[in-house]
Design an enzyme around this catalytic site. Structure first.
Site, PDB file in Angstrom:
ATOM      1  N   HIS A 134       8.331  -0.218   5.507  1.00 30.67           N
ATOM      2  CA  HIS A 134       7.555   0.735   6.323  1.00 30.67           C
ATOM      3  C   HIS A 134       7.941   0.471   7.791  1.00 30.67           C
ATOM      4  O   HIS A 134       8.268  -0.655   8.155  1.00 30.67           O
ATOM      5  CB  HIS A 134       6.074   0.422   6.090  1.00 30.67           C
ATOM      6  N   ASP A 211       4.518  -8.096   3.884  1.00 26.88           N
ATOM      7  CA  ASP A 211       3.699  -6.937   4.206  1.00 26.88           C
ATOM      8  C   ASP A 211       3.037  -6.528   2.885  1.00 26.88           C
ATOM      9  O   ASP A 211       3.670  -5.918   2.029  1.00 26.88           O
ATOM     10  CB  ASP A 211       4.584  -5.821   4.769  1.00 26.88           C
ATOM     11  N   GLN A 214       0.488  -2.611   0.463  1.00 26.24           N
ATOM     12  CA  GLN A 214       0.430  -1.834  -0.779  1.00 26.24           C
ATOM     13  C   GLN A 214       0.187  -2.703  -2.000  1.00 26.24           C
ATOM     14  O   GLN A 214       0.128  -2.185  -3.120  1.00 26.24           O
ATOM     15  CB  GLN A 214       1.741  -1.050  -0.972  1.00 26.24           C
ATOM     16  N   LYS A 237      -6.634   1.135   3.063  1.00 27.46           N
ATOM     17  CA  LYS A 237      -5.968   1.422   1.780  1.00 27.46           C
ATOM     18  C   LYS A 237      -6.683   0.737   0.618  1.00 27.46           C
ATOM     19  O   LYS A 237      -6.253   0.844  -0.523  1.00 27.46           O
ATOM     20  CB  LYS A 237      -4.513   0.946   1.828  1.00 27.46           C
ATOM     21  N   CYS A 378       6.828   7.117   6.658  1.00 23.59           N
ATOM     22  CA  CYS A 378       7.076   6.008   7.593  1.00 23.59           C
ATOM     23  C   CYS A 378       8.108   5.034   7.035  1.00 23.59           C
ATOM     24  O   CYS A 378       8.023   3.822   7.296  1.00 23.59           O
ATOM     25  CB  CYS A 378       5.789   5.265   7.966  1.00 23.59           C
TER      26      CYS A 378
HETATM   27  C1  LIG Z   1       3.885  -0.943   3.228  1.00 26.64           C
HETATM   28  C2  LIG Z   1       3.078  -0.580   4.442  1.00 26.64           C
HETATM   29  N1  LIG Z   1       3.121  -1.371   5.509  1.00 26.64           N
HETATM   30  C3  LIG Z   1       2.402  -1.120   6.615  1.00 26.64           C
HETATM   31  C4  LIG Z   1       1.614  -0.007   6.695  1.00 26.64           C
HETATM   32  C5  LIG Z   1       0.867   0.251   7.974  1.00 26.64           C
HETATM   33  O1  LIG Z   1      -0.499   0.206   7.778  1.00 26.64           O
HETATM   34  P1  LIG Z   1      -1.424   0.568   9.035  1.00 26.64           P
HETATM   35  O2  LIG Z   1      -1.048   1.973   9.432  1.00 26.64           O
HETATM   36  O3  LIG Z   1      -2.812   0.483   8.524  1.00 26.64           O
HETATM   37  O4  LIG Z   1      -1.101  -0.407  10.095  1.00 26.64           O
HETATM   38  C6  LIG Z   1       1.551   0.871   5.626  1.00 26.64           C
HETATM   39  C7  LIG Z   1       0.755   2.113   5.703  1.00 26.64           C
HETATM   40  O5  LIG Z   1       1.151   3.154   5.226  1.00 26.64           O
HETATM   41  C8  LIG Z   1       2.295   0.576   4.450  1.00 26.64           C
HETATM   42  O6  LIG Z   1       2.280   1.381   3.386  1.00 26.64           O
END
Ligand SMILES: Cc1ncc(COP(=O)(O)O)c(C=O)c1O
Length: 420
Positions: A134, A211, A214, A237, A378
């Site tokens: 992401h 990260d 998910q 999420k 993203c």
């Molecule tokens: C794998 C992953 N990392 C990071 C994020 C970023 O999350 P946030 O927008 O809550 O910072 C997301 C959100 O879509 C994600 O799916």
């Protein structure tokens, strides 16, 4: 087919929005939880009750409301620590989202305020990420290498949508300072082989960050068992509110790191020319924190724990198996990501030959009330890797049913008729 692992009909009653009718009397089919999940009454009510009856600033107010609010905020930290198996509650830092947690760690490298050799960074040093990240786990590292002259490297992605580990020893070397990868891809659904990457990182003395935005909402995750150094995830999420995220880090690393943001409550003492800092975790929580959001996330954790993360995972596995079979029957649908259940979660991204994902999403929404996400989610570099600008993504959670997957398949057949 109905799911056997969870009483989904009962769970659905906890989520007020799921019984909502959309304009035109269509029922809502919410298949966009990978983007942001819906919230149960238990979370909504906890937040409402706190705002109505207990709200005050935390950590500084010498009155009843101040101590009630502080107690609720800190007890949310306890819940989060237990939920992810953190060895110490002080290792749980509240941030505003996963992006802030990832930026916080990136900021600790190559920073003159941090003399610990594990965090020094300059020309010749390397950071390793992957092509399936992401943007939140790409851009902070790009900014870091721009500041320091270090080099950014990445794992490629195989045609099947797995992390390409073929070059692991050449990619992760004595020059690597940190490897930061997704636990589960937000596009492919792939669950990455953390142990293999970690073993190589340990051999060369590099730190490892996951990260887990998910994975934490969908699987039992235990940071001590994973044995990595940092884990980031985000409240919205995982049936919690937006505006709150979590960084878990190994205590001794957090001690060694400089604060990220300066302000009230993160200090021990302040003079005009310098300051000393509060102990971890408060060193990283400058200013008035997202109090009600943290308390709401604590309620989300209570809710998920009450259901059981093993059951949540099993339910989503059933849905994913069902969806993989069902989507195979849709002509000219191309799945991006593993098409077996092996090491994958309930996020399915695909293209329909000759039809732009934005058209797919619009027809599903307008005609059938089906909410999916369309675009690059993203993760633009990942889409470039597959030579496509965008995909349609259906992502499942504990409240979804196989009937909703049937509705999606019917909707996709309709989209194809419209464009035939
Ligand atoms: C794998 C992953 N990392 C990071 C994020 C970023 O999350 P946030 O927008 O809550 O910072 C997301 C959100 O879509 C994600 O799916």
């Amino acid at each position: 087919m109905t799911s056997t692992s969870l009483d989904v009909e009962r769970i659905r009653k906890d989520f007020p929005v799921l019984s909502r009718e959309l304009p035109g009397g269509r029922p809502l089919v919410y298949l966009d939880s990978g983007n942001s999940s819906q919230k149960p009454t238990q979370v909504i009510e906890t937040m409402r009750e706190h705002l109505a009856m207990h709200y005050s600033n935390v950590g500084r107010a010498m009155h009843v409301l101040g101590s009630e609010s502080t107690e609720a905020y800190e007890s949310a930290r306890d819940k989060l620590a237990a939920f992810v198996g953190a060895p110490s509650r002080d290792e749980v830092i509240f941030t505003k989202n996963a992006s802030e947690a990832l930026n916080l760690v990136a900021y600790s490298f190559g920073n003159r305020a941090n003399t610990d050799p594990r965090f020094t960074l300059g020309p010749g040093d390397e950071i390793v990420i992957s092509e399936m990240e992401h943007h939140s786990n790409i851009v902070p590292w790009q900014m870091l290498v721009q500041r320091t002259g270090a080099t950014l490297k990445w794992f490629g992605v195989t045609d099947e949508g797995r992390l390409d580990l073929s070059g692991l020893p050449e990619l992760v070397t004595e020059r690597t300072k940190i490897v930061s990868i997704a636990h589960q891809s937000n596009v492919l659904g792939t669950v990455n082989p953390v142990a293999e990457v970690l073993a190589r990182a340990r051999e060369v003395g590099a730190l490892v960050m996951l990260d887990a935005s998910q994975s934490v909402p969908h699987h039992p995750v235990n940071v001590a068992e994973l044995d990595v150094d940092f884990v980031a995830f985000t409240g919205h999420k995982m049936v919690g509110p937006s505006g709150i995220g979590v960084l878990w880090g190994r205590g001794e690393l957090l001690e060694a790191m400089p604060p990220f943001l300066g302000g009230g409550e993160m200090i021990e003492a302040v003079w005009m020319d310098h300051s000393t800092y509060a102990p971890v975790p408060h060193k990283f929580e400058a200013g008035t924190p997202p109090i009600v959001e943290a308390i709401g996330l604590g309620a989300a954790v209570d809710y998920l724990t009450g259901i059981g993360m093993d059951a949540v995972e099993a339910h989503e596995r059933e849905l994913t198996a069902y969806a993989l079979d069902a989507l195979r029957e849709v002509p000219s649908l191309h799945l991006i990501g593993p098409d077996s259940l092996d090491l994958r979660g309930g996020t399915l991204s695909f293209t329909l030959a000759g039809i732009h994902p934005h058209d797919v999403g619009q027809i599903l929404d307008d005609r059938f009330g089906i909410a999916v996400r369309v675009g690059h989610h993203c993760a633009r570099p990942l889409h470039l890797r597959f030579g496509i600008p965008a995909t349609t993504r259906a992502s499942f959670y504990l409240y979804n049913t196989t009937a909703e997957i049937d509705a999606l398949v019917r909707g996709l057949h309709h989209v194809q008729k419209v464009f035939a």
